[in-house]
Design a protein around this motif. Structure first.
Motif, PDB file in Angstrom:
ATOM      1  N   ALA A 377      58.879  79.609   8.413  1.00 58.76           N
ATOM      2  CA  ALA A 377      58.080  80.783   7.526  1.00 58.76           C
ATOM      3  C   ALA A 377      56.969  79.925   6.855  1.00 58.76           C
ATOM      4  CB  ALA A 377      59.155  81.730   7.335  1.00 58.76           C
ATOM      5  N   LEU A 378      56.557  79.515   6.586  1.00 50.37           N
ATOM      6  CA  LEU A 378      55.860  78.317   5.840  1.00 50.37           C
ATOM      7  C   LEU A 378      54.988  77.915   6.933  1.00 50.37           C
ATOM      8  CD1 LEU A 378      54.916  77.108   3.342  1.00 50.37           C
ATOM      9  CD2 LEU A 378      55.642  74.804   3.850  1.00 50.37           C
ATOM     10  N   LEU A 379      55.407  77.407   7.811  1.00 47.65           N
ATOM     11  CA  LEU A 379      54.370  77.510   9.190  1.00 47.65           C
ATOM     12  C   LEU A 379      53.304  79.033   9.255  1.00 47.65           C
ATOM     13  CD1 LEU A 379      55.562  75.118  11.075  1.00 47.65           C
ATOM     14  CD2 LEU A 379      53.817  75.168   9.855  1.00 47.65           C
ATOM     15  N   ARG A 380      54.287  80.141   9.338  1.00 44.56           N
ATOM     16  CA  ARG A 380      53.471  81.643   9.347  1.00 44.56           C
ATOM     17  C   ARG A 380      52.675  82.017   8.684  1.00 44.56           C
ATOM     18  NH1 ARG A 380      59.436  82.727  11.743  1.00 44.56           N
ATOM     19  NH2 ARG A 380      59.204  83.718   9.151  1.00 44.56           N
ATOM     20  N   LEU A 381      52.955  81.575   6.875  1.00 47.56           N
ATOM     21  CA  LEU A 381      52.303  81.714   6.159  1.00 47.56           C
ATOM     22  C   LEU A 381      51.036  81.560   6.476  1.00 47.56           C
ATOM     23  CD1 LEU A 381      51.623  83.331   3.601  1.00 47.56           C
ATOM     24  CD2 LEU A 381      53.018  81.696   2.441  1.00 47.56           C
ATOM     25  N   ALA A 382      50.822  80.365   6.466  1.00 44.46           N
ATOM     26  CA  ALA A 382      49.604  79.287   6.900  1.00 44.46           C
ATOM     27  C   ALA A 382      49.140  79.916   7.640  1.00 44.46           C
ATOM     28  CB  ALA A 382      50.079  77.623   6.673  1.00 44.46           C
TER      29      ALA A 382
END
Length: 395
Positions: A377-382
């Motif tokens: 989810a952190l990668l998608r947010l970035a």
């Protein structure tokens, strides 16, 4: 060819050694002060030579002013050899004397014998008709306090109220008890085995320099001690009393010799001086260039790995969103207050700039949403933040 002198100058030697010299001077002065304090004479309580609060020098001086000759002796045999004429003999703690010495003192037949805090042994041999009150181990004693004479003794009637305390006594017929405490006298007048007058004092505190001016203590002291023109004051061996009392439990601090205590004080002082000396040699903080240059990308990667190791996804997401908001606010001319652009104004400007039809609430959720729950989810947010910024730059 010029030469440079390598040997230190006098000024350099002084700057290097001044603190050592100062420490040496302080230690010497401290040692001299301690030596001077230790050489001051110390006297036991009721010592006629002592000017301390518990000494009796003031009473002795008053007696001498009135013509009484006062002498001292530390030899018990000298008491019995004293001429039994117009004399008074003062014996503090007479129980320190042996039986033979007490018997010799009784046979001397002095005109007046003053016993301070005598116990059963001394009373049996020196004071007829007087006994201690209660058990003698430990003896019954009371604190010194003002009390009326309450007797027919001339000295007590002249003195009036005076200080009585210490041991309590019981008297038989023929003896006069004065200054009662708890119903028992603390001063008794009686006779000796071969004649002569015996004065028994439960405590000699009223004779001390500190208490002599209170109540009628001075008058009582002059009456008891100055009745005869000559007075002999016995100086007992208090070390014998401590030995007779047996060994006492001492604390760890009391077992340390005095020399070691002063040595520890000197070592602590030397340590403080050394700390002050070394603290000055450190000097002010000097800025220094870094030996290497670290690229910004490496710093960012290292911080990201620290976030990953600590699983700080929330803080990483906040850092990404904060940087994106500040860059977008600069691109869209959204005012910034206290380091942050207005949330609603930024979302409205983004919705007006983009042509994909996303509502301001969706954009605000992307820029101010909850922290991601996992690394994916952190990668998608970035990725979403990066795509949003590209769209704003290239609409």
């Amino acid at each position: 060819m010029s030469t440079t002198a390598l040997s230190p100058t006098a000024r350099q030697l002084w700057l290097r050694s001044r603190w050592f010299l100062l420490g040496t001077v302080v230690l010497l002065l401290g040692g001299l002060l301690v030596a001077g304090l230790n050489n001051s004479p110390s006297y036991p309580a009721l010592d006629p030579r002592s000017p301390d609060a518990d000494g009796t020098l003031a009473a002795v001086q008053l007696l001498r002013d009135r013509g009484v000759t006062v002498t001292t002796t530390a030899d018990p045999s000298a008491l019995a050899a004293t001429p039994a004429g117009d004399d008074t003999v003062v014996v503090p703690l007479p129980d320190l004397l042996s039986d033979d010495q007490l018997d010799a003192l009784a046979r001397a037949g002095h005109r007046r014998l003053v016993l301070i805090s005598p116990g059963p042994q001394a009373l049996y041999r020196l004071a007829t008709g007087v006994q201690t009150f209660g058990p003698d181990d430990p003896p019954v004693t009371v604190a010194s306090a003002s009390a009326p004479g309450d007797c027919t003794l001339a000295e007590a009637q002249r003195a009036g109220t005076a200080e009585g305390g210490g041991r309590l006594y019981q008297v038989a017929s023929g003896a006069t008890g004065c200054y009662p405490r708890l119903g028992h006298p603390t001063l008794v007048r009686t006779t000796g085995p071969v004649g002569g007058e015996v004065i028994v004092l439960g405590s000699g505190r009223f004779l001390s320099n500190q208490r002599l001016a209170q109540d009628g203590n001075a008058s009582l002291a002059l009456g008891v001690l100055g009745a005869q023109p000559h007075l002999t004051w016995f100086l007992p061996d208090y070390a014998a009393a401590e030995a007779a009392a047996g060994p006492q439990q001492k604390s760890f601090v009391q077992l340390i010799p005095d020399g070691w205590k002063w040595a520890l004080v000197q070592l602590a002082l030397a340590a403080l001086l050394a700390m002050a000396w070394r603290a000055r040699r450190l000097g002010p903080v000097v800025p220094e260039n870094l030996p290497v240059v670290v690229r910004a990308a490496e710093t960012t990667e290292g911080r990201g790995r620290l976030y990953q190791q600590a699983k700080a996804r929330g803080r990483a997401a906040d850092a990404l969103r904060r940087a994106t908001r500040q860059r977008l606010a600069a691109l869209l001319a959204v005012p910034v207050r206290h380091g942050e652009p207005d949330r609603d104004a930024l979302a409205a400007a983004l919705a007006a700039r983009l042509a994909d039809g996303r509502a301001p609430g969706e954009l605000a959720g992307l820029l101010h949403g909850p922290p991601p729950t996992d690394d994916a989810a952190l990668l998608r947010l970035a990725d979403d933040l990066d795509a949003l910024e590209r769209q704003v730059r290239q609409p």
